[in-house]
Write a protein that holds these residues in place. Structure first.
Motif, PDB file in Angstrom:
ATOM      1  N   THR A 241       0.802  -1.223   0.000  1.00  0.00           N
ATOM      2  CA  THR A 241       0.000   0.000   0.000  1.00  0.00           C
ATOM      3  C   THR A 241       0.837   1.277   0.000  1.00  0.00           C
ATOM      4  O   THR A 241       0.371   2.312  -0.474  1.00  0.00           O
ATOM      5  N   ASN A 242       2.052   1.237   0.550  1.00  0.00           N
ATOM      6  CA  ASN A 242       2.874   2.451   0.609  1.00  0.00           C
ATOM      7  C   ASN A 242       3.619   2.729  -0.685  1.00  0.00           C
ATOM      8  O   ASN A 242       4.233   3.785  -0.836  1.00  0.00           O
ATOM      9  N   ASN A 243       3.569   1.782  -1.603  1.00  0.00           N
ATOM     10  CA  ASN A 243       4.250   1.940  -2.890  1.00  0.00           C
ATOM     11  C   ASN A 243       3.196   2.199  -3.969  1.00  0.00           C
ATOM     12  O   ASN A 243       2.471   1.293  -4.370  1.00  0.00           O
ATOM     13  N   GLU A 244       3.102   3.448  -4.412  1.00  0.00           N
ATOM     14  CA  GLU A 244       2.077   3.820  -5.387  1.00  0.00           C
ATOM     15  C   GLU A 244       2.223   3.081  -6.712  1.00  0.00           C
ATOM     16  O   GLU A 244       1.274   2.970  -7.483  1.00  0.00           O
ATOM     17  N   LEU A 245       3.421   2.573  -6.983  1.00  0.00           N
ATOM     18  CA  LEU A 245       3.651   1.878  -8.251  1.00  0.00           C
ATOM     19  C   LEU A 245       3.340   0.386  -8.164  1.00  0.00           C
ATOM     20  O   LEU A 245       3.360  -0.299  -9.177  1.00  0.00           O
ATOM     21  N   HIS A 246       3.063  -0.099  -6.949  1.00  0.00           N
ATOM     22  CA  HIS A 246       2.820  -1.531  -6.784  1.00  0.00           C
ATOM     23  C   HIS A 246       1.362  -1.836  -7.093  1.00  0.00           C
ATOM     24  O   HIS A 246       0.461  -1.397  -6.387  1.00  0.00           O
ATOM     25  N   GLU A 247       1.126  -2.591  -8.151  1.00  0.00           N
ATOM     26  CA  GLU A 247      -0.245  -2.836  -8.601  1.00  0.00           C
ATOM     27  C   GLU A 247      -1.041  -3.700  -7.628  1.00  0.00           C
ATOM     28  O   GLU A 247      -2.277  -3.631  -7.604  1.00  0.00           O
ATOM     29  N   ALA A 248      -0.352  -4.494  -6.789  1.00  0.00           N
ATOM     30  CA  ALA A 248      -1.074  -5.361  -5.854  1.00  0.00           C
ATOM     31  C   ALA A 248      -1.835  -4.558  -4.799  1.00  0.00           C
ATOM     32  O   ALA A 248      -2.788  -5.062  -4.212  1.00  0.00           O
ATOM     33  N   GLY A 249      -1.428  -3.315  -4.561  1.00  0.00           N
ATOM     34  CA  GLY A 249      -2.117  -2.488  -3.575  1.00  0.00           C
ATOM     35  C   GLY A 249      -3.083  -1.497  -4.183  1.00  0.00           C
ATOM     36  O   GLY A 249      -3.641  -0.649  -3.478  1.00  0.00           O
ATOM     37  N   LYS A 250      -3.325  -1.595  -5.485  1.00  0.00           N
ATOM     38  CA  LYS A 250      -4.146  -0.607  -6.202  1.00  0.00           C
ATOM     39  C   LYS A 250      -5.555  -0.490  -5.621  1.00  0.00           C
ATOM     40  O   LYS A 250      -6.031   0.609  -5.313  1.00  0.00           O
ATOM     41  N   PHE A 251      -6.242  -1.628  -5.481  1.00  0.00           N
ATOM     42  CA  PHE A 251      -7.622  -1.584  -5.011  1.00  0.00           C
ATOM     43  C   PHE A 251      -7.704  -1.113  -3.563  1.00  0.00           C
ATOM     44  O   PHE A 251      -8.621  -0.371  -3.195  1.00  0.00           O
ATOM     45  N   LEU A 252      -6.738  -1.535  -2.739  1.00  0.00           N
ATOM     46  CA  LEU A 252      -6.756  -1.106  -1.349  1.00  0.00           C
ATOM     47  C   LEU A 252      -6.544   0.395  -1.230  1.00  0.00           C
ATOM     48  O   LEU A 252      -7.220   1.065  -0.447  1.00  0.00           O
ATOM     49  N   ARG A 253      -5.634   0.944  -2.019  1.00  0.00           N
ATOM     50  CA  ARG A 253      -5.404   2.392  -1.967  1.00  0.00           C
ATOM     51  C   ARG A 253      -6.664   3.153  -2.394  1.00  0.00           C
ATOM     52  O   ARG A 253      -6.975   4.205  -1.821  1.00  0.00           O
ATOM     53  N   GLU A 254      -7.384   2.619  -3.372  1.00  0.00           N
ATOM     54  CA  GLU A 254      -8.643   3.248  -3.785  1.00  0.00           C
ATOM     55  C   GLU A 254      -9.682   3.162  -2.666  1.00  0.00           C
ATOM     56  O   GLU A 254     -10.413   4.123  -2.399  1.00  0.00           O
ATOM     57  N   ASN A 255      -9.733   2.011  -1.995  1.00  0.00           N
ATOM     58  CA  ASN A 255     -10.684   1.845  -0.903  1.00  0.00           C
ATOM     59  C   ASN A 255     -10.389   2.783   0.257  1.00  0.00           C
ATOM     60  O   ASN A 255     -11.303   3.309   0.902  1.00  0.00           O
ATOM     61  N   PHE A 256      -9.098   2.994   0.538  1.00  0.00           N
ATOM     62  CA  PHE A 256      -8.721   3.898   1.622  1.00  0.00           C
ATOM     63  C   PHE A 256      -9.245   5.305   1.361  1.00  0.00           C
ATOM     64  O   PHE A 256      -9.637   6.017   2.291  1.00  0.00           O
ATOM     65  N   LYS A 257      -9.245   5.714   0.097  1.00  0.00           N
ATOM     66  CA  LYS A 257      -9.666   7.077  -0.250  1.00  0.00           C
ATOM     67  C   LYS A 257     -11.183   7.242  -0.152  1.00  0.00           C
ATOM     68  O   LYS A 257     -11.675   8.297   0.240  1.00  0.00           O
ATOM     69  N   VAL A 258     -11.918   6.191  -0.517  1.00  0.00           N
ATOM     70  CA  VAL A 258     -13.380   6.304  -0.609  1.00  0.00           C
ATOM     71  C   VAL A 258     -14.059   6.027   0.729  1.00  0.00           C
ATOM     72  O   VAL A 258     -15.002   6.726   1.114  1.00  0.00           O
ATOM     73  N   PHE A 259     -13.551   5.022   1.457  1.00  0.00           N
ATOM     74  CA  PHE A 259     -14.239   4.577   2.663  1.00  0.00           C
ATOM     75  C   PHE A 259     -13.445   4.917   3.913  1.00  0.00           C
ATOM     76  O   PHE A 259     -12.228   5.063   3.878  1.00  0.00           O
ATOM     77  N   GLU A 260     -14.169   4.965   5.007  1.00  0.00           N
ATOM     78  CA  GLU A 260     -13.525   5.238   6.290  1.00  0.00           C
ATOM     79  C   GLU A 260     -12.498   4.168   6.597  1.00  0.00           C
ATOM     80  O   GLU A 260     -12.742   2.981   6.424  1.00  0.00           O
ATOM     81  N   PHE A 261     -11.352   4.610   7.077  1.00  0.00           N
ATOM     82  CA  PHE A 261     -10.269   3.675   7.372  1.00  0.00           C
ATOM     83  C   PHE A 261     -10.348   3.304   8.843  1.00  0.00           C
ATOM     84  O   PHE A 261     -10.179   4.135   9.714  1.00  0.00           O
ATOM     85  N   LYS A 262     -10.619   2.019   9.141  1.00  0.00           N
ATOM     86  CA  LYS A 262     -10.879   1.620  10.524  1.00  0.00           C
ATOM     87  C   LYS A 262      -9.820   0.704  11.104  1.00  0.00           C
ATOM     88  O   LYS A 262      -9.671   0.631  12.314  1.00  0.00           O
ATOM     89  N   SER A 263      -9.065  -0.015  10.282  1.00  0.00           N
ATOM     90  CA  SER A 263      -8.095  -0.956  10.823  1.00  0.00           C
ATOM     91  C   SER A 263      -6.840  -0.234  11.281  1.00  0.00           C
ATOM     92  O   SER A 263      -6.478   0.804  10.753  1.00  0.00           O
TER      93      SER A 263
END
Length: 310
Positions: A241-263
């Protein structure tokens, strides 16, 4: 299977239990549902706690509870699709055994279209029109041989896809049935009209461990967030998730922006930790399986020994 995220959430849930609130856990798979039920039972036994279990369901079961439709098996869906196809083509329809060869592909296409553009009839119709136009261009025979009977038949079929699509959907809905995409589309309609008794009688949805979210799922989750009925827990590793170029974290980074981050943010990445790599030779698949079985037994014994020591 062990999940630090789920264990933490369940312990927090038990510690802050409010019996007046109806809580529903929403998880990505049946396997995670089984894990939560067992882990929650173990926590209660260890702490001598009695409680009424919350509802624990998958994301697909959530959609079914909202839409109140029954998602049929592919075999049943192909039968109803063939009935719609026959209704449109009448005496020109192929026999069932010939239809099945390409009917599954058509069903998958219907599913993808509805999931991509739920409740957008204009866009859905446009996709079918574009497909028809593309095929006509591909088969256009200016200064070439005229179209064969099979080519003409294929273009006629493409021209009727949208009609089959509409008839098929209407037949299923009249009977209270659906395929996955149609089920999601109808759930979005119910949610947007605030007509879901399941949602209205639930105080809080806990979404745990979701990753790639479809368009209908996103619309439903955004509605629940707006109504203050949802918390979102993400299972992730900062290595991705901390690497903007890493495609494996793409969906999670999008989710962090749209939804409340609780974990809670991980203090370190498991992937950055030092690792021991052992290379073992095996002559065939059977030796590989036997070695894996041996290593898993050793790991299980080691975990049990550590648990006793604790």
């Amino acid at each position: 299977m062990k999940s630090n995220l789920l264990d933490t959430i369940l312990k927090d849930y038990v510690s802050n239990l409010d019996i007046e609130r109806k809580v529903v856990f929403v998880l990505p798979s049946k396997r995670s549902v089984y894990y939560v039920k067992k882990a929650l039972k173990d926590i209660c036994n260890q702490n001598n706690i009695r409680l009424v279990f919350p509802s624990i369901i998958t994301i697909n079961e959530l959609i079914e509870n909202i839409s109140n439709l029954v998602v049929l098996s592919k075999t049943d869906l192909i039968y109803y699709l063939y009935e719609s196809y026959k209704e449109i083509f009448k005496q020109d329809a192929e026999e069932y055994h010939s239809f099945v060869k390409w009917g599954n592909m058509l069903l998958n296409d219907f599913n993808d279209i509805v999931i991509s553009y739920p409740n957008n009839e204009e866009k859905q119709k446009q996709i079918f029109t574009n497909l028809k136009d593309i095929k006509e261009i591909e088969h256009w025979s200016l200064n070439r041989e005229p179209l064969s009977d099979n080519q003409k038949k294929y273009l006629e079929l493409m021209n009727k896809f949208y009609e089959i699509f509409c008839h098929f959907n209407n037949v299923l809905l009249r009977r209270g049935y659906a395929y996955t995409g149609l089920n999601y589309q109808e759930a979005v309609k119910v949610i947007q009209n605030n007509a879901s008794s399941f949602v209205n009688r639930t105080d809080l949805f806990l979404f745990v461990g979701l990753n790639a979210i479809t368009t209908p799922e996103r619309m439903i989750l955004e509605y629940l967030k707006k109504e203050n009925k949802a918390l979102f827990y993400w299972d992730y590793d900062t290595y991705y998730t901390n690497n903007e170029l890493h495609e494996a974290g793409k969906f999670l980074r999008e989710n962090f922006k749209v939804f409340e981050f609780k974990s809670s943010s991980p203090t370190q990445s498991y992937f950055d930790n030092k690792k021991e790599v052992h290379i073992v030779s095996a002559n065939n698949d059977i030796e590989e399986v036997l070695f894996i079985k041996q290593k898993l037994s050793e790991l299980q014994n080691e975990l049990q020994t550590n648990a006793l020591d604790d």
